[in-house]
Design a protein around this motif. Structure first.
Motif, PDB file in Angstrom:
ATOM      1  N   ALA A  80      -3.587  14.164  42.264  1.00 34.07           N
ATOM      2  CA  ALA A  80      -4.045  15.685  43.762  1.00 34.07           C
ATOM      3  C   ALA A  80      -5.454  15.694  43.499  1.00 34.07           C
ATOM      4  N   LEU A  81      -6.479  14.664  42.941  1.00 33.22           N
ATOM      5  CA  LEU A  81      -7.766  15.008  43.237  1.00 33.22           C
ATOM      6  C   LEU A  81      -8.249  13.223  43.688  1.00 33.22           C
ATOM      7  N   VAL A  82      -7.785  12.340  43.399  1.00 36.43           N
ATOM      8  CA  VAL A  82      -8.450  11.093  43.799  1.00 36.43           C
ATOM      9  C   VAL A  82      -7.287  10.443  44.079  1.00 36.43           C
ATOM     10  N   GLN A  83      -8.049  10.428  45.859  1.00 37.00           N
ATOM     11  CA  GLN A  83      -7.105   9.274  45.736  1.00 37.00           C
ATOM     12  C   GLN A  83      -6.747   7.892  45.097  1.00 37.00           C
ATOM     13  N   ALA A  84      -5.608   6.771  45.571  1.00 40.47           N
ATOM     14  CA  ALA A  84      -5.418   5.705  45.138  1.00 40.47           C
ATOM     15  C   ALA A  84      -6.140   4.698  46.572  1.00 40.47           C
ATOM     16  N   ALA A  85      -5.933   5.086  47.795  1.00 38.46           N
ATOM     17  CA  ALA A  85      -6.467   4.315  48.112  1.00 38.46           C
ATOM     18  C   ALA A  85      -8.076   3.315  48.330  1.00 38.46           C
ATOM     19  N   PRO A  86      -8.471   4.339  48.344  1.00 37.91           N
ATOM     20  CA  PRO A  86     -10.160   4.294  47.881  1.00 37.91           C
ATOM     21  C   PRO A  86     -10.759   3.235  46.572  1.00 37.91           C
ATOM     22  N   LEU A  87     -10.233   3.189  46.592  1.00 36.58           N
ATOM     23  CA  LEU A  87      -9.835   3.256  44.942  1.00 36.58           C
ATOM     24  C   LEU A  87      -9.943   1.876  44.866  1.00 36.58           C
ATOM     25  N   GLU A  88      -8.971   1.648  45.307  1.00 30.27           N
ATOM     26  CA  GLU A  88      -8.361   0.043  45.441  1.00 30.27           C
ATOM     27  C   GLU A  88      -8.649  -0.237  47.107  1.00 30.27           C
ATOM     28  N   GLN A  89      -9.328  -0.089  47.307  1.00 32.22           N
ATOM     29  CA  GLN A  89     -10.724  -1.151  48.460  1.00 32.22           C
ATOM     30  C   GLN A  89     -11.651  -0.984  47.371  1.00 32.22           C
ATOM     31  N   LEU A  90     -12.096  -0.202  46.276  1.00 37.63           N
ATOM     32  CA  LEU A  90     -13.811   0.026  45.518  1.00 37.63           C
ATOM     33  C   LEU A  90     -13.503  -1.798  45.224  1.00 37.63           C
ATOM     34  N   VAL A  91     -12.429  -1.990  44.375  1.00 36.16           N
ATOM     35  CA  VAL A  91     -11.760  -2.080  43.169  1.00 36.16           C
ATOM     36  C   VAL A  91     -12.150  -3.906  44.228  1.00 36.16           C
ATOM     37  N   ASN A  92     -11.501  -3.440  45.235  1.00 34.12           N
ATOM     38  CA  ASN A  92     -11.405  -5.057  45.999  1.00 34.12           C
ATOM     39  C   ASN A  92     -12.378  -5.990  45.719  1.00 34.12           C
ATOM     40  N   GLN A  93     -13.810  -5.394  46.778  1.00 35.52           N
ATOM     41  CA  GLN A  93     -14.634  -5.343  47.046  1.00 35.52           C
ATOM     42  C   GLN A  93     -15.739  -5.951  45.446  1.00 35.52           C
ATOM     43  N   LYS A  94     -15.561  -5.187  45.215  1.00 32.32           N
ATOM     44  CA  LYS A  94     -16.285  -5.526  43.560  1.00 32.32           C
ATOM     45  C   LYS A  94     -15.335  -6.427  43.162  1.00 32.32           C
ATOM     46  N   GLN A  95     -14.192  -7.138  43.152  1.00 36.61           N
ATOM     47  CA  GLN A  95     -13.386  -8.549  43.185  1.00 36.61           C
ATOM     48  C   GLN A  95     -14.600  -9.472  44.573  1.00 36.61           C
ATOM     49  N   ARG A  96     -13.784  -9.309  45.455  1.00 38.21           N
ATOM     50  CA  ARG A  96     -14.898 -10.546  46.501  1.00 38.21           C
ATOM     51  C   ARG A  96     -16.858 -10.727  46.053  1.00 38.21           C
ATOM     52  N   ASP A  97     -17.377  -9.673  45.168  1.00 39.75           N
ATOM     53  CA  ASP A  97     -18.782  -9.929  45.376  1.00 39.75           C
ATOM     54  C   ASP A  97     -18.815 -10.831  43.734  1.00 39.75           C
ATOM     55  N   LEU A  98     -17.919 -10.331  42.937  1.00 38.33           N
ATOM     56  CA  LEU A  98     -18.021 -11.374  41.311  1.00 38.33           C
ATOM     57  C   LEU A  98     -17.596 -12.611  41.679  1.00 38.33           C
ATOM     58  N   GLN A  99     -16.249 -12.362  43.066  1.00 37.92           N
ATOM     59  CA  GLN A  99     -16.562 -14.364  43.360  1.00 37.92           C
ATOM     60  C   GLN A  99     -17.326 -14.885  43.798  1.00 37.92           C
ATOM     61  N   GLN A 100     -18.473 -14.328  45.052  1.00 38.69           N
ATOM     62  CA  GLN A 100     -19.533 -14.623  45.540  1.00 38.69           C
ATOM     63  C   GLN A 100     -20.622 -14.865  44.511  1.00 38.69           C
ATOM     64  N   SER A 101     -20.531 -14.188  43.773  1.00 42.60           N
ATOM     65  CA  SER A 101     -21.948 -13.938  42.757  1.00 42.60           C
ATOM     66  C   SER A 101     -21.505 -15.156  41.421  1.00 42.60           C
ATOM     67  N   ALA A 102     -22.322 -16.385  41.398  1.00 41.71           N
ATOM     68  CA  ALA A 102     -21.620 -17.172  40.589  1.00 41.71           C
ATOM     69  C   ALA A 102     -22.745 -16.789  39.109  1.00 41.71           C
ATOM     70  N   SER A 103     -23.519 -15.753  39.312  1.00 47.42           N
ATOM     71  CA  SER A 103     -24.368 -15.347  38.306  1.00 47.42           C
ATOM     72  C   SER A 103     -23.729 -14.870  36.971  1.00 47.42           C
ATOM     73  N   SER A 104     -22.969 -13.933  37.756  1.00 47.96           N
ATOM     74  CA  SER A 104     -22.758 -12.705  37.640  1.00 47.96           C
ATOM     75  C   SER A 104     -21.508 -13.066  36.011  1.00 47.96           C
ATOM     76  N   LYS A 105     -21.702 -11.913  34.747  1.00 48.96           N
ATOM     77  CA  LYS A 105     -20.419 -12.675  33.862  1.00 48.96           C
ATOM     78  C   LYS A 105     -19.414 -11.601  34.077  1.00 48.96           C
ATOM     79  N   GLY A 106     -19.817 -10.768  34.318  1.00 50.39           N
ATOM     80  CA  GLY A 106     -18.760  -9.558  34.088  1.00 50.39           C
ATOM     81  C   GLY A 106     -16.825  -9.662  34.409  1.00 50.39           C
ATOM     82  N   SER A 107     -16.408  -8.323  34.358  1.00 49.31           N
ATOM     83  CA  SER A 107     -15.068  -8.749  35.549  1.00 49.31           C
ATOM     84  C   SER A 107     -14.359  -7.569  36.150  1.00 49.31           C
TER      85      SER A 107
END
Length: 297
Positions: A232-259
């Motif tokens: 009721a306090l945190v919507q799922a859709a913006p979080l889905e978009q945030l996670v998708n963007q972070k995963q795209r950033d990781l794929q574009q950054s070859a030096s990143s070691k995270g997940s």
């Protein structure tokens, strides 16, 4: 104490700030009991726990958060062995805001000298979310009993009507130029919303979300986002978009070691995912800790 001795024996620290403030004694007992459940989960995995209870005056004020983050950094440096592994587990917006301040301190200290410990992972339980007044009011009312919640809403409604009558009385008495000035402000606000959505009126929220998006990649963190489609306090859709963007950033950054991993729960309330589905929750955290402590390839 026993926990301090365990920390010295094994250079790991499960750090989990809890951003919640109860309104009455019964709600406070429930929050404390829930906090102990999470502490037990980490301790069962062999991770000592440092729990931070963030009061609203601390988590909502950027200056207070910065002071608390620096104190946390000094505390962790004092109680952990060199190169200790640290996981930051945040709950709701209060914990996530504290994470942003703490990560900024770690980045600053790492830039100036070698950090005394290694922040390797972050868990986001029901966060980040909107930093709006309506969400803040709902989060304050959430731990109240139904009767107390009804009385609080009646009080807020009465106060709103009184303020509206005062505003109308002032509006009738002011001159033409003050009215034009107010209309210009309204038009400016509508233009900002049309250009960038409601978040454009809250630049602090935009910086907050951007910090969560970039800090993990900069620090090479393993990140776990856990949320629900019925929160009721945190919507799922913006979080889905945030996670998708972070995963795209990781794929574009070859030096990143995270997940970046997401775990979406069904039918669970705000920060109640572990209470409703403890096995699924514990499994996700356990897999994250395994990644965080795995030797580099």
């Amino acid at each position: 104490s026993t926990r301090l001795k365990r920390t010295q024996q094994r250079p790991m620290l499960g750090l989990r700030p809890i951003a919640s403030k109860a309104a009455d004694s019964s709600a406070s007992s429930e929050v404390s009991y829930s906090a102990m459940r999470y502490s037990d989960m980490y301790c069962d995995m062999g991770w000592p726990v440092l729990r931070i209870n963030g009061e609203p005056i601390v988590t909502l004020s950027e200056s207070h958060r910065d002071v608390l983050a620096r104190l946390m950094f000094k505390c962790i440096r004092r109680i952990t062995a060199p190169d200790a592994t640290v996981v930051f587990h945040s709950f709701s917006n209060g914990g996530c805001l504290l994470y942003v301040s703490f990560a900024a301190v770690v980045l600053r200290e790492t830039r100036e000298a070698k950090a005394p410990f290694r922040l390797c992972a972050a868990v986001f339980d029901s966060c980040p979310g909107e930093l709006s007044l309506s969400v803040g009011i709902r989060s304050v009312l959430a731990p109240l009993s139904p009767r107390s919640r009804f009385l609080a809403r009646c009080g807020l409604g009465t106060a709103g009507l009184v303020m509206l009558r005062l505003a109308l009385a002032v509006w009738r008495r002011v001159g033409v130029w003050p009215r034009r000035f107010v209309l210009l402000l309204v038009l400016w606000a509508l233009a900002r919303v049309a250009a960038g959505g409601w978040r454009a009126l809250r630049p602090g929220e935009a910086r907050y979300w951007e910090s969560v998006r970039v800090f993990g990649r900069r620090m090479g963190l393993h990140e776990l986002f856990m949320f629900s489609d019925t929160d009721a306090l945190v919507q799922a859709a913006p979080l889905e978009q945030l996670v998708n963007q972070k995963q795209r950033d990781l794929q574009q950054s070859a030096s990143s070691k995270g997940s970046v991993v997401r775990v979406k729960f069904c039918g669970t309330a705000h920060v109640q995912h572990y209470v409703a589905q403890p096995k699924k929750y514990t499994s996700a955290v356990s897999q994250l800790l395994a990644k965080a402590t795995a030797p580099p390839a």
